[in-house]
Design a protein around this motif. Sequence first.
Motif, PDB file in Angstrom:
ATOM      1  N   UNK A   1      61.750   1.654 -15.750  1.00 25.85           N
ATOM      2  CA  UNK A   1      62.961   2.330 -15.317  1.00 25.85           C
ATOM      3  C   UNK A   1      63.249   3.732 -14.958  1.00 25.85           C
ATOM      4  N   UNK A   2      62.306   4.553 -15.935  1.00 26.04           N
ATOM      5  CA  UNK A   2      62.421   6.018 -15.879  1.00 26.04           C
ATOM      6  C   UNK A   2      62.132   6.355 -14.383  1.00 26.04           C
ATOM      7  N   UNK A   3      60.872   5.802 -13.894  1.00 25.52           N
ATOM      8  CA  UNK A   3      60.466   6.048 -12.705  1.00 25.52           C
ATOM      9  C   UNK A   3      61.425   5.641 -11.541  1.00 25.52           C
TER      10      UNK A   3
ATOM     11  N   UNK B   1      63.133   8.327  -8.870  1.00 22.83           N
ATOM     12  CA  UNK B   1      62.758   8.199  -7.178  1.00 22.83           C
ATOM     13  C   UNK B   1      64.598   8.308  -6.646  1.00 22.83           C
ATOM     14  N   UNK B   2      65.367   7.336  -7.420  1.00 23.07           N
ATOM     15  CA  UNK B   2      66.547   7.392  -7.138  1.00 23.07           C
ATOM     16  C   UNK B   2      67.497   8.966  -6.901  1.00 23.07           C
ATOM     17  N   UNK B   3      67.176   9.517  -8.003  1.00 28.23           N
ATOM     18  CA  UNK B   3      67.617  10.702  -8.089  1.00 28.23           C
ATOM     19  C   UNK B   3      67.234  11.774  -6.951  1.00 28.23           C
ATOM     20  N   UNK B   4      65.978  11.641  -6.584  1.00 30.58           N
ATOM     21  CA  UNK B   4      65.205  12.618  -5.548  1.00 30.58           C
ATOM     22  C   UNK B   4      66.067  11.993  -4.190  1.00 30.58           C
ATOM     23  N   UNK B   5      65.940  10.599  -3.935  1.00 30.15           N
ATOM     24  CA  UNK B   5      66.462  10.170  -2.601  1.00 30.15           C
ATOM     25  C   UNK B   5      67.878  10.265  -2.481  1.00 30.15           C
TER      26      UNK B   5
ATOM     27  N   UNK C   1      70.151  12.150  -4.338  1.00 31.35           N
ATOM     28  CA  UNK C   1      70.888  13.530  -4.814  1.00 31.35           C
ATOM     29  C   UNK C   1      70.253  14.656  -4.237  1.00 31.35           C
ATOM     30  N   UNK C   2      68.872  14.786  -4.648  1.00 26.17           N
ATOM     31  CA  UNK C   2      68.303  16.060  -4.433  1.00 26.17           C
ATOM     32  C   UNK C   2      67.896  16.372  -2.982  1.00 26.17           C
ATOM     33  N   UNK C   3      67.117  15.493  -2.225  1.00 29.48           N
ATOM     34  CA  UNK C   3      66.901  15.767  -0.850  1.00 29.48           C
ATOM     35  C   UNK C   3      67.949  15.966   0.051  1.00 29.48           C
ATOM     36  N   UNK C   4      69.085  14.905   0.031  1.00 28.11           N
ATOM     37  CA  UNK C   4      70.270  14.876   0.532  1.00 28.11           C
ATOM     38  C   UNK C   4      71.165  16.194   0.648  1.00 28.11           C
ATOM     39  N   UNK C   5      70.956  16.609  -0.665  1.00 24.50           N
ATOM     40  CA  UNK C   5      72.100  17.967  -1.029  1.00 24.50           C
ATOM     41  C   UNK C   5      71.148  18.961  -0.385  1.00 24.50           C
ATOM     42  N   UNK C   6      69.702  19.240  -0.598  1.00 27.55           N
ATOM     43  CA  UNK C   6      69.241  20.301   0.055  1.00 27.55           C
ATOM     44  C   UNK C   6      69.427  20.278   1.658  1.00 27.55           C
ATOM     45  N   UNK C   7      69.212  19.274   2.292  1.00 24.40           N
ATOM     46  CA  UNK C   7      69.256  19.221   3.749  1.00 24.40           C
ATOM     47  C   UNK C   7      70.769  19.294   4.152  1.00 24.40           C
ATOM     48  N   UNK C   8      71.923  18.961   3.173  1.00 25.73           N
ATOM     49  CA  UNK C   8      73.099  19.195   3.720  1.00 25.73           C
ATOM     50  C   UNK C   8      73.465  20.522   3.791  1.00 25.73           C
ATOM     51  N   UNK C   9      72.722  21.385   3.032  1.00 21.98           N
ATOM     52  CA  UNK C   9      72.888  23.158   2.858  1.00 21.98           C
ATOM     53  C   UNK C   9      72.076  23.863   3.500  1.00 21.98           C
ATOM     54  N   UNK C  10      71.350  23.030   4.775  1.00 19.89           N
ATOM     55  CA  UNK C  10      70.508  23.834   5.527  1.00 19.89           C
ATOM     56  C   UNK C  10      69.171  23.942   5.035  1.00 19.89           C
ATOM     57  N   UNK C  11      68.874  23.525   4.082  1.00 18.51           N
ATOM     58  CA  UNK C  11      67.338  23.627   3.272  1.00 18.51           C
ATOM     59  C   UNK C  11      66.262  22.652   3.537  1.00 18.51           C
ATOM     60  N   UNK C  12      65.219  23.027   2.943  1.00 17.22           N
ATOM     61  CA  UNK C  12      64.156  22.178   3.335  1.00 17.22           C
ATOM     62  C   UNK C  12      63.152  21.951   2.044  1.00 17.22           C
ATOM     63  N   UNK C  13      62.936  20.796   1.777  1.00 13.68           N
ATOM     64  CA  UNK C  13      62.099  20.677   0.481  1.00 13.68           C
ATOM     65  C   UNK C  13      60.643  20.778   0.833  1.00 13.68           C
TER      66      UNK C  13
END
Length: 636
Positions: A26-28, A32-36, A38-50
Amino acid sequence: MERKLAAIVAGDIVGYARLMSEDESSTYAALRATFSELIVPTVEKHGGRTFKTTGDGFLATFPSVNEALDAAIEIQNGFVDRPFSMRIGINLGDVIEDNGDMFGDGVNVASRLEAMAAPASIFVSEAVVRSADRTRNKLFYSIGRRQAKNIAEPLAVYAVRLEPDRLGGRAWIRRIALRRRAALPFAVGAAGLIVLAVFTQVPDLRAIGADLTDSLVRLSGGKPADARPTVAVLPFDNMSGETDQAYFADGLTEDIIANLARNPELQVIARNSTFALRGQAEDIRRIGERLGAGYVVEGSARRAGDQLRVVAQLIDARSGAHLWSRTYDRRVEDVFALQTDLTAEIVSHLVSYVRESEVSNAAERPTENLQAYDLVLKARDGYKHGSNDAEALMAARALRHRALELDPGYAAARANLGMTYIVDFAQNLSGRASQTDVETGLSEARQAVRLDPNLAVGYQVLSFGLSVNGDYASAMQAAQRAVELNPNDPDSLMALAKAQVRFGSYDEAVRNAERARRLHPMAPEYYTYVYGQALYAAGRLDEADQVLRECLIRAPREADCLLIHTAVLIQREDVQGAQRTMALLTDVDPEFSLADERANRRFGNSRLMEQFLEQLAEARAPDATSGILSPRRPLL
């Protein structure tokens, strides 16, 4: 490989290993859901790159500090309903990009900031604060300098204020609990009022919520940041080839500092701190670090007859880069115009504009008589405020009298002449001063402010003299006016803080004392004492104890620090420690007594004053002394 300047965000999940041990699958999945989602979309939304992920962490780069901040805040807010907390660090610095990955100090510092951060918070470097839009200044509050692994110098660290109205009630309570668990009962009650205010839309309750929110920021250790550029002016080198001309280069430096300090768009380090570094062959970046300054001005002055050559340069203390350099060839009679030009040059490079009124103020000539100006520079060079040299004080007084004979309308000379009379009485330097000297000093100060109503030092001298006379209400008014006219004068800020302690404005006193210490990082222990006293009055006992212990490490027999520390120890229920401290105080000052403290009323007529006396009595302070009391330092 490409080297460039980049805004770097480093993030890490808190408690991931523990949650994995409890429920791996469940934790894993949640991670994965947190990254896919929240994190990655938000970074890209603000012009960033992970550019890197490390299991439960990530590194991202952004084209600007503002985009990095927006993304980090949005990511933190997105963790409200997730089973994790996140720490985030942001830095602006040089990086090397190679095949999509990034390396270098810019990345390392961001990672160290992330490691320092509390769960559910964002820590940023000073470079981020300075580079963010001016409209974002209120986002940041300083948490001081922190040592980071594998980084030689301590980092100036700031936290990002995550506004409660952008969060759900549960998240706000959770954030407060994470930041200061010891404050949880108060935080939950206060957060409940805030949430109730939001949901009921009751104006009065919303106001209460706002006040409590501000209190919670202070409770959690936050301090409001001041992101204005900080500049230090080092003493100009005397290139005249004659040592007896050094006073002129010093005087020129001091006047440039004074002109800069009048500009509210800057923070200016006090001359006593910058002059303390004279002759120390240090890297300019190290000097900036020691003084807490982002920018340093250095230069030289050569005076030959009526000709004057001044060379000045402005340096970015963080990188060591030279922003500009200029040589001025003038006649000595143009020295005030030269000061104005230098001030305008510095301001124009450090702030977005130069207000015409500020330039014109800086251009005002203190006197038309250059011989009088020369005498004032010699007086200033011969006696420094705070010195116990009675002979130097009298020589400075005589020089100022001569200057006023040449130009009776020289307001600054008159104010500083008044100070010599008041200081002599307050510190009993000559042994001959009487109450008449105080009245003479006050008369000179009043004449000075009549001649120049915008002369900050005139009001500072007035505040000092009125305090010596026991007129504390008027002393505080004068101190407030001095600070209004020169917001970068640490002596005026400390005088105001001391008066505010007397009148019960404890939080304001702490803020002014903190600001004075930032502007004068090499200040005498009197500054530490006033700061410790303000913290004690504000009920911030842990901080007061730490500050006063630092004072007593540097100066074990500093009477003022011993006195306030005694009361702090009693309030913290360390009676034996308080009694030992009081015994040392009475050894340092055999004339100390409760009777003297009752008369001084350093906390005015407040309940705190009575509590203070009770605490000193519990520490076995003598109630009275025999013999004649020696003159004591006035309570500004």
